[in-house]
Design a protein around this motif. Structure first.
Motif, short mmCIF file in Angstrom:
data_model
loop_
_atom_site.label_atom_id
_atom_site.label_comp_id
_atom_site.label_asym_id
_atom_site.label_seq_id
_atom_site.Cartn_x
_atom_site.Cartn_y
_atom_site.Cartn_z
N UNK A 144 0.83 -1.21 0.00
CA UNK A 144 0.00 0.00 0.00
C UNK A 144 0.86 1.26 0.00
N UNK A 145 1.93 1.27 0.79
CA UNK A 145 2.80 2.45 0.87
C UNK A 145 3.43 2.75 -0.50
N UNK A 146 3.89 1.71 -1.18
CA UNK A 146 4.51 1.90 -2.49
C UNK A 146 3.50 2.40 -3.51
N UNK A 147 2.32 1.80 -3.55
CA UNK A 147 1.31 2.18 -4.54
C UNK A 147 0.79 3.60 -4.28
N UNK A 148 0.56 3.94 -3.02
CA UNK A 148 0.11 5.30 -2.70
C UNK A 148 1.19 6.31 -3.04
N UNK A 149 2.45 5.96 -2.80
CA UNK A 149 3.56 6.84 -3.13
C UNK A 149 3.67 7.10 -4.61
N UNK A 150 3.27 6.12 -5.41
CA UNK A 150 3.35 6.27 -6.87
C UNK A 150 2.06 6.82 -7.47
N UNK A 151 1.18 7.35 -6.62
CA UNK A 151 0.05 8.11 -7.14
C UNK A 151 -1.31 7.45 -7.10
N UNK A 152 -1.40 6.18 -6.69
CA UNK A 152 -2.70 5.52 -6.62
C UNK A 152 -3.46 6.01 -5.39
N UNK A 153 -4.79 6.09 -5.51
CA UNK A 153 -5.64 6.33 -4.35
C UNK A 153 -5.94 4.99 -3.68
N UNK A 154 -6.30 5.05 -2.40
CA UNK A 154 -6.55 3.81 -1.66
C UNK A 154 -7.66 2.99 -2.31
N UNK A 155 -8.68 3.68 -2.84
CA UNK A 155 -9.79 2.94 -3.48
C UNK A 155 -9.38 2.29 -4.80
N UNK A 156 -8.24 2.72 -5.36
CA UNK A 156 -7.76 2.11 -6.61
C UNK A 156 -7.21 0.70 -6.39
N UNK A 157 -6.79 0.38 -5.19
CA UNK A 157 -6.02 -0.83 -4.95
C UNK A 157 -6.81 -2.11 -5.25
N UNK A 158 -8.14 -2.03 -5.14
CA UNK A 158 -8.97 -3.21 -5.40
C UNK A 158 -9.61 -3.18 -6.79
N UNK A 159 -9.22 -2.21 -7.61
CA UNK A 159 -9.72 -2.16 -8.99
C UNK A 159 -8.87 -3.08 -9.87
N UNK A 160 -9.48 -3.59 -10.96
CA UNK A 160 -8.76 -4.45 -11.90
C UNK A 160 -7.72 -3.64 -12.66
N UNK A 161 -6.59 -4.25 -12.94
CA UNK A 161 -5.54 -3.56 -13.70
C UNK A 161 -6.01 -3.20 -15.11
N UNK A 162 -6.99 -3.94 -15.63
CA UNK A 162 -7.50 -3.67 -16.99
C UNK A 162 -8.15 -2.30 -17.10
N UNK A 163 -8.50 -1.70 -15.96
CA UNK A 163 -9.15 -0.39 -15.97
C UNK A 163 -8.16 0.76 -16.11
N UNK A 164 -6.86 0.46 -16.09
CA UNK A 164 -5.86 1.51 -16.04
C UNK A 164 -5.10 1.63 -17.37
#
Length: 544
Positions: A144-164
């Protein structure tokens, strides 16, 4: 320690480079530099084990981890963002599952004296020793720390990668690399698809947390801030400098001056000896001397002078009609997409001749505001363009609007007016189109080449309001300098969205920050803004 030993690459009778040797020490932070086509990405792929050299080898410790982030990649589409990032710890979880299975077998089997049971004990002991050597880490929290640091919002973490988009998928891959804590991180243009705050976070991570790093980048500030060593790949050889990029440029200039001096002295010596041969080659008493001089010249190794682009291109935008005093006026603007509020009650006044930057994390509304100014979307509130405002717009999809049947030269020549027509080839050369490239049709160009061509075309159109969305992603350092100098001398108004601080430096006079559903105006340069916010942003987004 990783050793590159006499590595060379040859293809189709052409030698890209040969006998490349250097050592990567623990904690080295290396910038791999060289002009486009020198072989930087090829060399990096060889170090990563992705490609094999024609000769030579790369040696690394048996248990060493080398992590590689290429320019172009695609994560899988069957997982969420967090699940994909957790693959960084795949080895740990595989080992954990294996140890659990072995312990289950030991608990259920009763053939205690059998060879098979003893083998399971030995295997469990070996796996357990490796497994328990891992430090106790909260893997969910680290991801979570790495993903938030790279610009993701917390609610993004459970979204499918295909949406990005591809840029966001690149961040997922970058997070996986950082989480592995490798012995060597190889990064090929890592800042191209991340916003300015994420670039700052990545810098902080690489300087404070990473071990050895080799990076290819056209972001001058980024490589200056993270590297202490520069390896230049030029003319098939490498030069190794214990210096960051800016210092390397000085040392390289001094080296070339020495080479040029030695080359001129050698050429003078050759001319003197050739004159001696011509004068006495038919003289019997001088035969031995002439032969001796000829043999010396045959064995002489000619001094090579490093490549340097000495061409200078002073590009000026064509004169455009004068706009009104306020090209852009935004009043009480709000924008939502269904349930999602992008920003509310935004206010913005941009005066004629101002050069401003839009900053903020991706998804905070920078592109939405640009679309509103361009009249491409509906919104609440007001957005007025000043009298006689002519917009020149560069977006990352600008390349798709080029005519695929025109050549590179035709694409630019059809918009070039006046004196600049005599410089079309020089201008194309500044943006990495030279020789036969200018006769290629647009439809055969790569995505990066099309983007650069779209930028050249925009530079020739008479406009008084320029809106540039990440204009430097596919430009080398020289092309950036050409563009930056042109923008500095541009008499109209500029809105810039860019993650490249060196590019924004001395260009951006005012900052509009997009954050927390608001647009905040800062009367300061990009450096002043980032310096003031850096620690707060780093603590908020990364916990480093």
């Amino acid at each position: 320690m990783i050793s590159v030993d006499k590595v060379g690459v040859e293809f189709s009778g052409h030698t890209l480079f040969k006998d490349i040797s250097f050592v990567v020490n623990p904690e080295d932070k290396i910038a791999l530099m060289g002009k486009n086509g020198a072989g930087k990405s090829t060399l990096m792929k060889i170090i990563a084990g992705e490609n094999k050299p024609s000769h030579g080898s790369v040696r690394s410790p048996k248990d060493g981890i080398i992590a590689y982030l290429p320019q172009h990649l695609l994560t899988e589409d069957n997982t969420t963002v967090k699940q994909e990032a957790m693959k960084a710890f795949a080895g740990y979880f595989e080992m954990k599952n294996e140890l659990e299975e072995l312990n289950d077998q030991l608990a259920t089997r009763t053939d205690y004296d059998s060879p098979e049971y003893m083998k399971i004990i030995e295997k469990a002991s070996d796996v357990g020793e490796k497994f328990y050597s891992y430090e106790d880490v909260n893997y969910d929290a680290e991801v979570e720390k790495a993903l938030l640091g790279l610009g993701f919002d917390r609610e993004d973490l459970d979204r499918d990668t295909s949406e990005f988009s591809g840029g966001w998928r690149m961040r997922i891959e970058l997070a996986k690399i950082l989480l592995q804590k490798p012995d060597l991180i190889l990064l090929d243009e890592p800042t191209n698809h991340i916003d300015i705050e994420s670039v700052v976070w990545l810098e902080k991570f690489l300087t404070e947390k990473a071990k050895a790093v080799i990076v290819i980048s056209h972001d001058k500030t980024f490589i200056d801030n993270i590297t202490t060593r520069t390896i230049e790949l030029t003319m098939g050889r490498v030069y190794d400098y214990k210096a960051n990029y800016s210092h390397y440029l000085q040392l390289r200039s001094e080296r070339r001056e020495q080479q040029l001096k030695a080359f001129k002295e050698q050429q003078k010596m050759i001319a003197t000896n050739m004159a001696f041969i011509e004068r006495f080659k038919g003289t019997y008493s001088k035969t031995n001397q002439v032969s001796s001089v000829e043999r010396m010249l045959e064995k002489l190794e000619i001094i090579e002078v490093d490549e340097m682009d000495n061409s200078s291109l002073k590009l000026r935008f064509p004169v455009a009609p004068r706009s009104g005093d306020y090209p852009v006026l935004v009043n009480q603007m709000s924008k939502s997409y269904e349930e999602h509020l992008v920003f509310k009650d935004a206010e913005m006044t941009i005066k004629r001749g101002e050069k401003v930057s839009f900053v903020g994390r991706n998804g905070e509304g920078k592109s939405t505001m640009i679309k509103a100014i361009m009249g491409e979307i509906n919104f609440e509130g007001e957005c007025k363009l000043g009298h006689n405002t002519h917009i020149g717009y560069f977006a990352q999809n600008q390349a798709s609007l080029l005519d695929p049947e025109l050549t590179v030269f035709q694409t630019v020549d059809e918009v070039a007016k006046g004196d600049i027509r005599t410089q079309v080839k020089n201008l194309l050369g500044a943006f990495m189109f030279s020789g036969e490239d200018i006769d290629k049709k647009v439809k055969v160009l790569s995505g990066g080449e099309r983007t650069r061509l779209a930028m050249v075309k925009l530079l020739l159109e008479p406009v008084n309001l320029l809106i540039l969305d990440e204009p430097t992603n596919h430009l080398d350092l020289r092309s950036k300098d050409v563009l930056k100098e042109a923008l500095r001398n541009f008499e109209g108004t500029i809105i810039l969205v860019s993650h490249d601080r060196d590019f924004l430096r001395t260009l951006s006079e005012k900052v509009f920050e997009f954050k927390d559903k608001r647009v905040i105006e800062h009367f300061e340069t990009i450096d002043e803004f980032l310096d003031r916010n850096a620690r707060q942003q780093i603590e908020e987004f990364t916990g480093i």
